[in-house]
Design a protein around this motif. Sequence first.
Motif, PDB file in Angstrom:
ATOM      1  N   PRO A 284       0.795  -1.239   0.000  1.00 59.19           N
ATOM      2  CA  PRO A 284       0.000   0.000   0.000  1.00 59.19           C
ATOM      3  C   PRO A 284       0.824   1.285   0.000  1.00 59.19           C
ATOM      4  O   PRO A 284       0.293   2.343  -0.334  1.00 59.19           O
ATOM      5  N   LYS A 285       2.082   1.199   0.381  1.00 59.08           N
ATOM      6  CA  LYS A 285       2.883   2.425   0.531  1.00 59.08           C
ATOM      7  C   LYS A 285       3.779   2.729  -0.667  1.00 59.08           C
ATOM      8  O   LYS A 285       4.542   3.699  -0.641  1.00 59.08           O
ATOM      9  N   ILE A 286       3.681   1.934  -1.718  1.00 52.11           N
ATOM     10  CA  ILE A 286       4.577   2.142  -2.864  1.00 52.11           C
ATOM     11  C   ILE A 286       4.424   3.552  -3.428  1.00 52.11           C
ATOM     12  O   ILE A 286       5.406   4.253  -3.681  1.00 52.11           O
ATOM     13  N   ALA A 287       3.195   3.998  -3.652  1.00 48.69           N
ATOM     14  CA  ALA A 287       2.970   5.308  -4.272  1.00 48.69           C
ATOM     15  C   ALA A 287       3.513   6.441  -3.408  1.00 48.69           C
ATOM     16  O   ALA A 287       4.170   7.364  -3.912  1.00 48.69           O
ATOM     17  N   SER A 288       3.264   6.392  -2.102  1.00 52.68           N
ATOM     18  CA  SER A 288       3.749   7.473  -1.238  1.00 52.68           C
ATOM     19  C   SER A 288       5.259   7.407  -1.053  1.00 52.68           C
ATOM     20  O   SER A 288       5.918   8.448  -0.939  1.00 52.68           O
ATOM     21  N   MET A 289       5.831   6.203  -1.036  1.00 61.45           N
ATOM     22  CA  MET A 289       7.291   6.069  -0.968  1.00 61.45           C
ATOM     23  C   MET A 289       7.937   6.704  -2.188  1.00 61.45           C
ATOM     24  O   MET A 289       8.896   7.471  -2.075  1.00 61.45           O
ATOM     25  N   ARG A 290       7.398   6.367  -3.364  1.00 60.75           N
ATOM     26  CA  ARG A 290       7.955   6.914  -4.598  1.00 60.75           C
ATOM     27  C   ARG A 290       7.862   8.444  -4.593  1.00 60.75           C
ATOM     28  O   ARG A 290       8.818   9.141  -4.966  1.00 60.75           O
ATOM     29  N   ALA A 291       6.725   8.964  -4.179  1.00 61.90           N
ATOM     30  CA  ALA A 291       6.549  10.423  -4.142  1.00 61.90           C
ATOM     31  C   ALA A 291       7.536  11.068  -3.180  1.00 61.90           C
ATOM     32  O   ALA A 291       8.115  12.117  -3.477  1.00 61.90           O
ATOM     33  N   ALA A 292       7.733  10.445  -2.015  1.00 61.47           N
ATOM     34  CA  ALA A 292       8.679  10.992  -1.036  1.00 61.47           C
ATOM     35  C   ALA A 292      10.097  10.995  -1.590  1.00 61.47           C
ATOM     36  O   ALA A 292      10.865  11.948  -1.370  1.00 61.47           O
ATOM     37  N   LEU A 293      10.448   9.947  -2.321  1.00 61.13           N
ATOM     38  CA  LEU A 293      11.791   9.879  -2.907  1.00 61.13           C
ATOM     39  C   LEU A 293      11.945  10.875  -4.048  1.00 61.13           C
ATOM     40  O   LEU A 293      12.987  11.526  -4.177  1.00 61.13           O
ATOM     41  N   LEU A 294      10.907  11.006  -4.874  1.00 60.54           N
ATOM     42  CA  LEU A 294      10.960  12.001  -5.954  1.00 60.54           C
ATOM     43  C   LEU A 294      11.033  13.411  -5.400  1.00 60.54           C
ATOM     44  O   LEU A 294      11.651  14.297  -6.006  1.00 60.54           O
ATOM     45  N   GLY A 295      10.420  13.625  -4.239  1.00 59.89           N
ATOM     46  CA  GLY A 295      10.489  14.939  -3.609  1.00 59.89           C
ATOM     47  C   GLY A 295      11.832  15.230  -2.961  1.00 59.89           C
ATOM     48  O   GLY A 295      12.090  16.358  -2.548  1.00 59.89           O
ATOM     49  N   GLY A 296      12.686  14.203  -2.871  1.00 64.11           N
ATOM     50  CA  GLY A 296      14.013  14.393  -2.295  1.00 64.11           C
ATOM     51  C   GLY A 296      14.017  14.511  -0.788  1.00 64.11           C
ATOM     52  O   GLY A 296      14.962  15.053  -0.203  1.00 64.11           O
ATOM     53  N   VAL A 300      18.289   8.400   2.843  1.00 69.81           N
ATOM     54  CA  VAL A 300      18.447   7.001   3.254  1.00 69.81           C
ATOM     55  C   VAL A 300      17.073   6.345   3.174  1.00 69.81           C
ATOM     56  O   VAL A 300      16.081   6.908   3.628  1.00 69.81           O
ATOM     57  N   LEU A 301      17.027   5.160   2.571  1.00 65.99           N
ATOM     58  CA  LEU A 301      15.773   4.413   2.457  1.00 65.99           C
ATOM     59  C   LEU A 301      15.924   3.056   3.130  1.00 65.99           C
ATOM     60  O   LEU A 301      16.891   2.331   2.879  1.00 65.99           O
ATOM     61  N   ILE A 302      14.962   2.715   3.976  1.00 60.42           N
ATOM     62  CA  ILE A 302      14.891   1.380   4.569  1.00 60.42           C
ATOM     63  C   ILE A 302      13.531   0.807   4.217  1.00 60.42           C
ATOM     64  O   ILE A 302      12.491   1.349   4.623  1.00 60.42           O
ATOM     65  N   THR A 303      13.527  -0.257   3.427  1.00 58.03           N
ATOM     66  CA  THR A 303      12.280  -0.836   2.960  1.00 58.03           C
ATOM     67  C   THR A 303      12.432  -2.342   2.798  1.00 58.03           C
ATOM     68  O   THR A 303      13.479  -2.906   3.112  1.00 58.03           O
ATOM     69  N   ASP A 304      11.387  -2.998   2.294  1.00 56.74           N
ATOM     70  CA  ASP A 304      11.444  -4.444   2.096  1.00 56.74           C
ATOM     71  C   ASP A 304      11.776  -4.767   0.646  1.00 56.74           C
ATOM     72  O   ASP A 304      11.666  -3.918  -0.243  1.00 56.74           O
ATOM     73  N   SER A 305      12.154  -6.009   0.398  1.00 55.19           N
ATOM     74  CA  SER A 305      12.655  -6.416  -0.920  1.00 55.19           C
ATOM     75  C   SER A 305      11.596  -6.293  -2.006  1.00 55.19           C
ATOM     76  O   SER A 305      11.890  -5.876  -3.137  1.00 55.19           O
ATOM     77  N   GLN A 306      10.349  -6.640  -1.694  1.00 50.95           N
ATOM     78  CA  GLN A 306       9.306  -6.561  -2.718  1.00 50.95           C
ATOM     79  C   GLN A 306       8.989  -5.104  -3.070  1.00 50.95           C
ATOM     80  O   GLN A 306       8.794  -4.767  -4.242  1.00 50.95           O
ATOM     81  N   ALA A 307       8.942  -4.250  -2.059  1.00 47.64           N
ATOM     82  CA  ALA A 307       8.722  -2.828  -2.322  1.00 47.64           C
ATOM     83  C   ALA A 307       9.868  -2.254  -3.148  1.00 47.64           C
ATOM     84  O   ALA A 307       9.650  -1.423  -4.049  1.00 47.64           O
ATOM     85  N   ALA A 308      11.079  -2.686  -2.866  1.00 50.14           N
ATOM     86  CA  ALA A 308      12.249  -2.215  -3.616  1.00 50.14           C
ATOM     87  C   ALA A 308      12.101  -2.551  -5.106  1.00 50.14           C
ATOM     88  O   ALA A 308      12.353  -1.705  -5.972  1.00 50.14           O
TER      89      ALA A 308
END
Length: 314
Positions: A284-296, A300-308
Amino acid sequence: MIDDEQHRNQAVTVCHWYYEEGLGQSAIARRLNVSRPTVSRLLAFARQEGLVRVLITDPQADLESLARRLKVAFGLREVRLAYDSTGDEDAIRDKLGAVTADYLAEIVGDHDRLGISWGRTLKAVADHLRPNEHKDVSVVQLKGSVSASDFNNYAADIALKFGMAFGTTTTVLPLPVIFDNALTRDIVLKDRFIDEIVRQGERTDIAVFTCGTVRDDAMLFKLGYLSRREITMLQHKAVGDVLSRFIAADGSIADDGIDARTVGIQLDRLRKKPCSILVAGGPPKIASMRAALLGGYANVLITDSQAAMRLLEE
């Protein structure tokens, strides 16, 4: 005398029994009415002739490769991954909590200033923290912590456990994270005591935070800050939140009006942190993770293998 073709066929049969059915060499020897060393030689012959190939799957090597790719794709300085094949949100949170606690044990040193948020993911981090002997570490909440409902945001528990682990008392921000209107928020933030807490959050060296979703069951929607109309609007304009500030798919603020009512450090402050750690995972958090990363907002990112893998695919 067994000819070459018979020998090869026998070796293939032995391989099927040994590698696919899981029979031991002694059991195979009894089936064939031969000695155990003969079975061993047949297995060795099959390897030498290329009749069987053993593929070793090393999850750790795969994780390291994924981490390197994520660093390049999003310009990150560090990526730590937890292996997961279940997709279970509770299990993923617990794994991320353990990985994050280990990472903090590596990087936090004497006199460091640590900023934290709250929620289920940060609770998992707090649950895995171990006491350390670092001196003069300060911990401060980066956003308001008072809930507007009986729904638990775990802020108090997280503050206590971070303080215990780092030998300090966590400085809490004793305000709702979203006010009813911007004017009231602005007046409260002018208070000298409150202003100093916010400034402490801005001065932190290390920020640890997660991102939320805009699903109906999102914690921020359960805490009583927003009306049903506002929630529906955000579900159309935003993909999630970072430090309770709602963001669009490109990482920009999704609604200026609600953002003006939000208590906590501004997101652009995260870009300036020496260490800004986003801890999040699960489908469920893929979209918000991507947005947070695109926003800079994270380096440092800590996540799970499937989300990666999903972040790299989309």
